[in-house]
Scaffold this motif. Structure first.
Motif, PDB file in Angstrom:
ATOM      1  N   SER A  19       4.164   1.826  -5.470  1.00 55.34           N
ATOM      2  CA  SER A  19       3.247   2.863  -5.958  1.00 55.34           C
ATOM      3  C   SER A  19       1.900   2.693  -5.296  1.00 55.34           C
ATOM      4  N   THR A  20       1.286   3.806  -4.886  1.00 53.67           N
ATOM      5  CA  THR A  20      -0.014   3.764  -4.206  1.00 53.67           C
ATOM      6  C   THR A  20      -1.108   4.376  -5.068  1.00 53.67           C
ATOM      7  N   SER A  21      -0.863   4.490  -6.366  1.00 54.40           N
ATOM      8  CA  SER A  21      -1.881   5.080  -7.242  1.00 54.40           C
ATOM      9  C   SER A  21      -3.084   4.170  -7.343  1.00 54.40           C
ATOM     10  N   ALA A  22      -4.286   4.717  -7.476  1.00 56.70           N
ATOM     11  CA  ALA A  22      -5.518   3.919  -7.518  1.00 56.70           C
ATOM     12  C   ALA A  22      -5.673   3.289  -8.882  1.00 56.70           C
ATOM     13  N   ALA A  23      -6.335   2.139  -8.907  1.00 55.74           N
ATOM     14  CA  ALA A  23      -6.584   1.417 -10.166  1.00 55.74           C
ATOM     15  C   ALA A  23      -7.858   1.931 -10.798  1.00 55.74           C
ATOM     16  N   ALA A  24      -8.011   1.588 -12.091  1.00 51.37           N
ATOM     17  CA  ALA A  24      -9.239   1.986 -12.797  1.00 51.37           C
ATOM     18  C   ALA A  24     -10.443   1.243 -12.268  1.00 51.37           C
ATOM     19  N   VAL A  25     -10.211  -0.004 -11.821  1.00 47.65           N
ATOM     20  CA  VAL A  25     -11.283  -0.821 -11.276  1.00 47.65           C
ATOM     21  C   VAL A  25     -11.251  -0.714  -9.766  1.00 47.65           C
ATOM     22  N   PRO A  26     -12.354  -0.399  -9.109  1.00 45.97           N
ATOM     23  CA  PRO A  26     -12.362  -0.280  -7.649  1.00 45.97           C
ATOM     24  C   PRO A  26     -11.880  -1.560  -6.991  1.00 45.97           C
ATOM     25  N   GLY A  27     -10.983  -1.392  -6.011  1.00 41.67           N
ATOM     26  CA  GLY A  27     -10.480  -2.545  -5.279  1.00 41.67           C
ATOM     27  C   GLY A  27      -9.343  -3.248  -5.957  1.00 41.67           C
ATOM     28  N   VAL A  28      -8.917  -2.783  -7.149  1.00 39.05           N
ATOM     29  CA  VAL A  28      -7.823  -3.420  -7.872  1.00 39.05           C
ATOM     30  C   VAL A  28      -6.670  -2.435  -7.962  1.00 39.05           C
ATOM     31  N   LEU A  29      -5.455  -2.857  -7.607  1.00 39.13           N
ATOM     32  CA  LEU A  29      -4.300  -1.972  -7.603  1.00 39.13           C
ATOM     33  C   LEU A  29      -3.896  -1.597  -9.020  1.00 39.13           C
ATOM     34  N   MET A  68      -6.454 -11.434 -13.654  1.00 38.53           N
ATOM     35  CA  MET A  68      -7.540 -12.190 -14.266  1.00 38.53           C
ATOM     36  C   MET A  68      -8.380 -11.312 -15.190  1.00 38.53           C
ATOM     37  N   LEU A  69      -8.671 -10.075 -14.768  1.00 40.19           N
ATOM     38  CA  LEU A  69      -9.464  -9.177 -15.599  1.00 40.19           C
ATOM     39  C   LEU A  69      -8.699  -8.768 -16.854  1.00 40.19           C
ATOM     40  N   ARG A  70      -7.397  -8.572 -16.732  1.00 37.81           N
ATOM     41  CA  ARG A  70      -6.589  -8.269 -17.907  1.00 37.81           C
ATOM     42  C   ARG A  70      -6.634  -9.423 -18.910  1.00 37.81           C
TER      43      ARG A  70
END
Length: 352
Positions: A19-29, A68-70
């Motif tokens: 999947s190539t969808s963007a993450a909510a956090v910039p730079g995070v898949l 880590m953020l999760r």
């Protein structure tokens, strides 16, 4: 996600399915299936011996940051919120704080020691012995050190050139003694300042809780907290801490085995002024003082600011044990400068 080269066709084909969808956090898949994540973190599994490519290395970092953020949002922040503010910090116990609340604590159920242990003669005598040792220990040690220093003729001849005497008696071992002594003196004094500052804050919290307990004791017909033990505790602790710091100076000077004696003397003096702590090496009160429960009590009290402000006005209107700690801090601050200088000068004036 794209492959920058065609060196690993199998990896390129599998990466193309992700999947190539963007993450909510910039730079995070965004979220991916476990199989996709395992493949991204271990591309060498698909082709034994194949090195990590630039795509897989960057992807590893993005997935790691996401996890880590999760974890931080799900676990760390939740635990911080559950612990409450700094007002909920555990209240460290000591022999004198326990004795101040002893009668009220047993009568009200604040302390849950069984009656047979409560009436144990060794328990009560042990507590009293700690007070005697802390009060007399520094004084006896200071007398011994100064008698040893002057009776054994350790100082150089003051009638000759002092500079020549200092140079003639200087050695590498004396330099090591000076370095170790100065470091331990500074460390002891700085730790003493930290301890006194912590005791000041803790005594304020203890006094506020004591005021509440006294009101409850008057209503329920129970023995009130005896604040005289808090005054005695502040006096003995201040005397013991300042006395141990002053004893380090002559004790380090008469250390015949140099740096080794300095190390052991410093540890012994630290043990002496920590004798009354519940968390110290002597565990007379280890099962009696519930620091976390008392911290939670004060934390709940802090949620009623009008009550805390009123208790603070009452405390500040009279001389309380925390005022003794304030004067002890001023003395220790002065000793932090005076003791290392006195130690260096005395060692230089000593013979080999």
């Amino acid at each position: 996600v794209t492959a920058s080269s065609g060196k690993h066709p199998e990896c390129t084909a599998r990466l193309g399915m992700m999947s190539t969808s963007a993450a909510a956090v910039p730079g995070v898949l965004a979220y991916e299936t476990p199989d996709t994540r395992r493949f991204a973190l271990s591309p060498h599994i698909a082709q034994t011996g194949a090195p990590y490519t630039a795509v897989s290395t960057a992807r590893d970092g993005q997935l790691l940051v996401r996890d880590m953020l999760r974890f931080y949002d799900r676990v760390v922040k939740t635990m911080q919120e559950a612990e409450g503010s700094m007002q909920f910090y555990p209240i460290a116990g000591s022999l004198y704080r326990f004795l101040a609340w002893k009668d009220y604590g047993y009568a009200s159920g604040l302390f849950r020691q069984p009656r047979d242990e409560r009436e144990n003669p060794f328990f009560n005598k042990g507590l009293m012995l700690v007070i005697v040792i802390q009060a007399l220990g520094p004084l006896c040690l200071a007398l011994y050190c100064f008698i040893e220093l002057f009776e054994r003729d350790r100082l150089v001849d003051m009638n000759t050139s002092l500079l020549d005497e200092i140079v003639d008696n200087f050695s590498f071992l004396k330099l090591l003694r000076i370095i170790m002594g100065v470091l331990f003196l500074l460390l002891f004094c700085l730790n003493g300042l930290y301890v006194l500052e912590s005791d000041t804050k803790t005594n304020k919290r203890i006094i506020h809780l004591s005021q509440v307990f006294a009101a409850a004791a008057a209503r329920d017909g129970l023995p009130p907290p005896d604040l005289r033990w808090l005054y005695l505790g502040s006096l003995v602790n201040a005397f013991c801490l300042i006395g141990c710091a002053c004893c380090m100076w002559p004790s380090f000077v008469i250390s015949d085995q140099g740096a080794k004696d300095i190390l052991f003397d410093a540890l012994a003096l630290t043990f002496l002024y920590n004798l009354d702590d519940v968390a110290g090496d002597l565990s007379f009160l280890e099962d009696q003082w519930d620091a976390e429960m008392l911290g939670d009590m004060y934390g709940k009290m802090s949620e009623e600011p009008d009550l805390v402000d009123s208790l603070t006005v009452v405390r500040e209107s009279s001389f309380t044990p925390d005022n003794i700690d304030v004067w002890a801090i001023r003395i220790m601050t002065m000793l932090t400068l005076v003791l290392p200088i006195s130690f260096v000068v005395t060692v230089l004036l000593c013979k080999l």
